[in-house]
Motif scaffolding. Structure first.
Motif, PDB file in Angstrom:
ATOM      1  N   GLY A  17       0.806  -1.102   0.055  1.00 28.31           N
ATOM      2  CA  GLY A  17      -0.122   0.130  -0.080  1.00 28.31           C
ATOM      3  C   GLY A  17       0.624   1.192  -0.060  1.00 28.31           C
ATOM      4  O   GLY A  17       0.158   2.337   0.114  1.00 28.31           O
ATOM      5  N   ASP A  19       2.443   2.540  -2.482  1.00 23.42           N
ATOM      6  CA  ASP A  19       2.175   3.308  -3.622  1.00 23.42           C
ATOM      7  C   ASP A  19       0.482   2.955  -4.004  1.00 23.42           C
ATOM      8  O   ASP A  19       0.323   1.791  -3.920  1.00 23.42           O
ATOM      9  N   ALA A  20       0.024   3.838  -4.593  1.00 24.91           N
ATOM     10  CA  ALA A  20      -1.218   3.460  -5.182  1.00 24.91           C
ATOM     11  C   ALA A  20      -1.139   2.597  -6.313  1.00 24.91           C
ATOM     12  O   ALA A  20      -0.186   2.535  -7.104  1.00 24.91           O
ATOM     13  N   PRO A  21      -2.310   1.689  -6.524  1.00 26.19           N
ATOM     14  CA  PRO A  21      -2.192   0.700  -7.547  1.00 26.19           C
ATOM     15  C   PRO A  21      -2.218   1.586  -8.886  1.00 26.19           C
ATOM     16  O   PRO A  21      -3.060   2.574  -9.007  1.00 26.19           O
ATOM     17  N   THR A  22      -1.563   1.137  -9.988  1.00 24.61           N
ATOM     18  CA  THR A  22      -1.546   1.590 -11.278  1.00 24.61           C
ATOM     19  C   THR A  22      -1.614   0.636 -12.512  1.00 24.61           C
ATOM     20  O   THR A  22      -1.179  -0.580 -12.171  1.00 24.61           O
ATOM     21  N   ARG A  25       1.811  -1.354 -13.494  1.00 25.09           N
ATOM     22  CA  ARG A  25       2.515  -2.083 -12.593  1.00 25.09           C
ATOM     23  C   ARG A  25       1.804  -3.728 -12.786  1.00 25.09           C
ATOM     24  O   ARG A  25       2.354  -4.538 -12.458  1.00 25.09           O
ATOM     25  N   PRO A 163      -5.587  -1.712 -12.379  1.00 28.94           N
ATOM     26  CA  PRO A 163      -4.730  -1.318 -11.573  1.00 28.94           C
ATOM     27  C   PRO A 163      -4.162  -2.152 -10.312  1.00 28.94           C
ATOM     28  O   PRO A 163      -5.240  -2.820  -9.919  1.00 28.94           O
ATOM     29  N   ASP A 165      -0.860  -3.089  -7.343  1.00 27.15           N
ATOM     30  CA  ASP A 165       0.652  -2.808  -6.901  1.00 27.15           C
ATOM     31  C   ASP A 165       1.456  -3.821  -6.804  1.00 27.15           C
ATOM     32  O   ASP A 165       1.020  -5.043  -7.279  1.00 27.15           O
ATOM     33  N   THR A 168      -0.042  -7.170  -5.282  1.00 27.34           N
ATOM     34  CA  THR A 168      -1.221  -7.807  -5.585  1.00 27.34           C
ATOM     35  C   THR A 168      -0.930  -9.182  -6.105  1.00 27.34           C
ATOM     36  O   THR A 168      -0.218  -9.472  -7.160  1.00 27.34           O
TER      37      THR A 168
END
Length: 518
Positions: A17, A19-22, A25, A163, A165, A168
């Motif tokens: 967490g 970094d925000a999921p994108t 990635r 998205p 991270d 995931t």
């Protein structure tokens, strides 16, 4: 040309967490972007039984297949079981599921209906991609046939990447079950790049011109790296074939596709050496890799002579996802598993988990960026193998004075003979030095009185009936080199040893008394 790592930097040490999921990635989007950036889009990616797929065709098909799976109700976090033979669509399906932020569960399509049912009950997939005999093992309501998926994908629009991270979940791979019930090891989107850095780059120095062929299949951790991770990160190509190839078929595929990198397990190399005498098909091979079991030095020498290329022994596991320790092109010492690969730390520990210093034998513990996040639905098993960021591998190793490691087999491979614990691997390696021995397995087997005696099971390179006294000769060989308690009391010649689909010896079957005469 940009460096591969500039396109996707991963710091596995960051907390979840951070970094925000994108979308970038997501491993499916990242690999597609890498193929465009590095100008691999039109290069061959897969050479299978039906033809050739380029990197671009693969990534485009996967994005469209993802749209079809959305229509079948697959959502982020859902599990999709994949039970297909090795072919390009296998890889495309994996990437399609990944693109949706769903979780791939690759399994052996040749398992029995009971074995498939057990895995389904454990992972509870919302969809199953399978065909052939395996398709009959699953609920028709959940089944997605690859032919139908292909037809619909070619008319679909590409799906955007979901998205994610670094942490995931990407896939769940089941252990090979050498000692009992398989366990599902959970791995992440960030893991693939670390696998490639360690093996594809540091160990094998893969380049776009390479063509790889893995005898081990995609559903196995070893095969997944060999045939999916490394080719898609290096712009190279991989040969895929649905049936399990024998020695003649291996030689044919290597010759036809001019394979430069060959991956196999020791038993496959043993069969290759025994049945193929002409080295001509292997002239294109520049390096070979062995994994799954310890590679006997004699077999390594024989395989190297046949292939005309070094055979590099490596050690990894389903829990690590790839290899953590290996020989390399510029640092190869036969009879060892080399040194730690980039990103991984190794310890040798005693039975209590206390690190041991200096050249010593003990259990291998590993720390690195790709360790499983846990076993699916098995918190107690997870806590047993993951301790303070370290993985207890269950492998017995010796750290040598020069920093290399020698693999001594699994801890659960130890045998108790006359009240003394011993390693059967040591005996097997010695038996394999005999020119008439193709494979050997040693186990403690109870006799008719219930007393445990060491027995050697041997697969011969010739009909043993034509070599009178061979059993006595093999026992004498061991007696001349090892302590008395390590000498087998009997030798049984068999047609084949019991192995998992990934080539690992099922020693627990030997302990029951194998009855498979040659």
């Amino acid at each position: 040309m940009p460096d591969i790592h500039d396109l996707y930097e991963v710091d596995a040490g960051r907390p979840a967490g951070a970094d925000a999921p994108t979308p970038d990635r997501n491993v499916a989007a990242r690999l597609a972007g890498l193929a465009r950036e590095q100008l691999w889009w039109d290069r061959p990616a897969y050479l299978d039984d039906a033809g050739t797929w380029t990197h671009g065709e693969l990534h485009d098909w996967a994005a469209r297949a993802a749209t079809v799976l959305i229509g079948r109700g697959v959502r982020p976090g859902d599990r999709v079981l994949l039970a297909l033979p090795d072919r390009a669509e296998w890889v495309g399906c994996f990437l399609a599921v990944a693109r949706l932020g769903a979780v791939v569960v690759p399994v052996n399509p040749a398992l029995t209906v009971h074995e498939h049912s057990t895995l389904v009950a454990d992972c509870r997939p919302v969809a199953v991609i399978a065909d052939g005999p395996a398709a009959d093992h699953f609920d028709p309501a959940a089944l997605v046939g690859p032919a139908q998926l292909d037809r619909l994908a070619r008319a679909a629009t590409p799906a955007p990447a979901h998205p994610v991270d670094d942490r995931t979940p990407l896939y769940i791979q089941y252990t090979s079950g050498t000692t009992g019930q398989p366990k599902g090891a959970v791995h992440r989107h960030a893991d693939f790049l670390h696998y490639h850095r360690a093996v594809g780059e540091a160990m094998l120095r893969l380049r776009p011109e390479d063509v790889s062929f893995s005898v081990s299949k995609l559903f196995f951790a070893y095969g997944l790296g060999n045939s999916l991770v490394y080719p898609l990160h290096s712009g190279s190509a991989a040969v895929l074939t649905a049936p399990r190839p024998g020695p003649a078929r291996i030689a044919e595929l290597v010759r036809r596709h001019r394979v430069t990198v060959l991956h196999a397990v020791p038993s496959a190399y043993a069969n290759l050496v025994a049945e193929v005498t002409d080295p001509e098909p292997f002239r294109s091979v520049r390096v070979a890799v062995s994994a799954g079991e310890p590679l006997a030095p004699t077999l390594g020498e024989q395989a190297t002579a046949l292939l005309g290329a070094p055979v590099l022994d490596e050690l990894g596991s389903t829990e690590i996802g790839g290899a953590c320790c290996a020989n390399r092109l510029d640092d190869n010492q036969p009879g060892t598993i080399g040194r730690p690969l980039p990103g991984y730390e190794l310890r040798v520990c005693d039975d209590s988990g206390r690190p041991l210093d200096g050249p010593v034998e003990g259990e291998l513990w590993v720390r690195g960026p790709t360790l499983l996040t846990g076993y699916l639905h098995r918190p107690e098993e997870t806590a047993r193998v993951l301790v303070d960021g370290w993985l207890r591998t269950g492998d017995r190793v010796t750290r040598l004075p020069d920093g290399r490691y020698r693999h001594g087999g699994r801890l659960d491979d130890l045998e108790l003979v006359g009240g003394i614990t011993m390693s059967p691997v040591e005996v097997e390696r010695l038996l394999l030095t005999h020119p008439l021995v193709r494979e050997a397995g040693v186990a403690a087997v109870p006799d008719d009185r219930g007393a445990t005696k060491l027995r050697a099971y041997v697969v011969c390179a010739v009909d043993q009936a034509t070599v009178p006294g061979l059993a006595d000769e093999l026992i004498g060989l061991v007696r001349s080199r090892l302590a008395t308690y390590k000498v087998p009391r009997s030798v049984e010649f068999v047609a084949a040893l019991p192995r998992t689909p990934t080539g690992k010896l099922r020693r627990f079957v030997l302990r029951r008394g194998l009855q498979r005469p040659a």
